[in-house]
Write an enzyme that holds these catalytic residues in place. Structure first.
Site, short mmCIF file in Angstrom:
data_model
loop_
_atom_site.label_atom_id
_atom_site.label_comp_id
_atom_site.label_asym_id
_atom_site.label_seq_id
_atom_site.Cartn_x
_atom_site.Cartn_y
_atom_site.Cartn_z
N HIS A 95 35.32 102.81 11.95
CA HIS A 95 34.53 102.09 10.94
C HIS A 95 33.66 101.00 11.56
CE1 HIS A 95 37.96 99.14 10.91
NE2 HIS A 95 36.99 98.30 10.67
N ASP A 149 40.71 106.47 12.53
CA ASP A 149 39.89 105.27 12.65
C ASP A 149 39.72 104.85 14.11
OD1 ASP A 149 38.25 103.27 11.65
OD2 ASP A 149 39.89 101.84 11.42
N SER A 173 38.88 94.15 14.17
CA SER A 173 39.03 95.59 14.17
C SER A 173 38.57 96.19 15.49
CB SER A 173 38.22 96.21 13.03
OG SER A 173 38.79 95.90 11.78
#
Length: 400
Positions: free
Chosen positions: A130, A160, A244
């Protein structure tokens, strides 16, 4: 003049106050001599290897400040791992539709990444899918502030994860891999990344492993429906937007997780998630070698039996009372390996190749770690209270 008391025979003996004063004077004189000795010969001061003290004296010999160099397990781990953590900027084209001017790339988001390999002049970075999704360009910011253009080698929406490649000339460090299966609840871990953007690059937070083998529902397409159960580690180390793709490391400075997401609501704090490195490595290797994650597929969607209410276990699934663990087939893809083998909705899988399956994580671990495309998979499942056996020929997941 001294302090004395008169004795009955006329002699004088020192008073207690005089004795105390004399003793105090002796201690002070001795301390002064010792201080003068070490002050004039600083090489006599013992060095414990961990602390450095700098004492500044004013004109009257009083200490004004002390600087202490402290080394801990956390600082040593950060020193090992920090230079391998980078910033990843997602660049997307943004032009004026009405003008004929060429489109310019603008930063639309920033995350983190970890350099895990630097060979033959090319460095490889793992980050989150993402973080780079929709990018027309990628810019990596190294720990020293240098910026390097990168390209996407491959990306996997399901886990992911994404792999980038770039020029490795300026790379100073690569991550050391640890064993995420060896982690214990309560073990200290450290999150390194860029929360809220590059202004806070290289931020370090600490916490513990709150839980292992967590399955977290993920909505991949934003339709409000669960599409996947992500296998993650749970930690209370602060993980915020921008973290992230960053590193979760142990006290040895080894990479044991890729930080991915966080539950952040008004009623929940201190719950962050990280993809275990042992689960991430097969994906990373496949993305690097093939540009995509190629998996064997059964062609079913799944639900943990533990999530099914007891009344539905009895009325809908018609399970024996002693069956309390397993995986429910929620749907079967038409033409898939499961469909061809005769599996149906509401079958409850309890074994694969003779290995007990208690939840979705164990099913996927067996399927992805033990099987290959084209292999035969033996499945034991209950249907309406009857134990049945199925044999599936596994196919490429991209074919479904």
């Amino acid at each position: 003049m001294g302090y004395y008391n008169q004795t009955p025979n006329g002699r004088q003996k020192p008073s207690r106050l005089g004795t105390f004063a004399a003793g105090l004077s002796g201690v002070a004189a001795g301390a002064l001599l010792v201080w003068l000795l070490f002050y004039s010969m600083p090489g006599l001061i013992p060095d414990n290897g961990n602390e450095t003290q700098i004492v500044q004296q004013d004109t009257e010999g009083r200490s004004e400040s002390v600087s202490v160099d402290i080394t801990t397990d956390v600082t040593e781990a950060v020193e090992i791992a920090a230079d391998a953590v980078v910033g990843v900027t997602n660049l997307q084209a943004a032009g004026d539709f009405w003008s004929q001017s060429p489109e310019q790339e603008q930063a639309v988001g920033t995350g983190s990444g970890v350099i895990y390999k630097n060979e033959n002049g090319t460095a490889y970075v793992v980050t989150n899918h993402h973080v780079i999704d929709g990018a027309s360009g990628i810019e990596v910011t190294l720990s020293d502030g240098s910026k390097v253009e990168a390209t996407v080698v491959g990306s996997d929406i399901w886990t992911d994860l994404a792999v980038l490649e770039m020029d490795g000339a300026k790379v100073q460090a690569v991550a050391q891999f640890g064993d995420s299966d060896a982690l214990k609840q309560g073990e200290t871990v450290i999150a390194i990344g860029n929360p809220l953007g590059l202004d806070f690059s290289g931020s370090v937070t600490t916490g513990v492993v709150s839980g292992t083998d967590r399955a977290v529902p993920v909505d991949l397409n934003g339709d409000g429906q669960q599409d996947w159960q992500a296998e993650v580690l749970q930690t209370d180390a602060a993980i915020n937007p921008g973290n992230s793709g960053g590193a979760l490391v142990n006290l040895a400075g080894q990479l044991i997780g890729i930080n991915s997401m966080k539950i952040a609501t008004s009623s929940v704090e201190g719950i962050g998630f990280s993809i275990p490195i042992n689960s991430a490595m097969p994906v990373i290797n496949s993305l690097e070698e093939n540009g995509e994650m190629i998996r064997p597929a059964m062609g079913i969607t799944l639900l943990d039996l533990i999530q099914v209410p007891q009344v539905d276990r009895q009325e809908t699934l018609n399970l024996p009372e002693d069956v309390t663990e397993g995986v429910v087939v929620n749907s079967v893809v038409e033409g898939s390996a499961a469909a061809l083998a005769g599996m149906e909705q509401f079958d409850v899988i309890i074994e694969m190749d003779g290995v007990a399956i208690t939840d979705i994580i164990e099913l996927r671990q067996h399927l992805y770690n033990e099987k290959k495309i084209g292999d035969l998979l033996k499945v034991s499942a209950y249907r309406n209270g009857e134990l049945m056996e199925f044999e599936l020929e596994l196919v490429d997941n991209s074919a479904l």
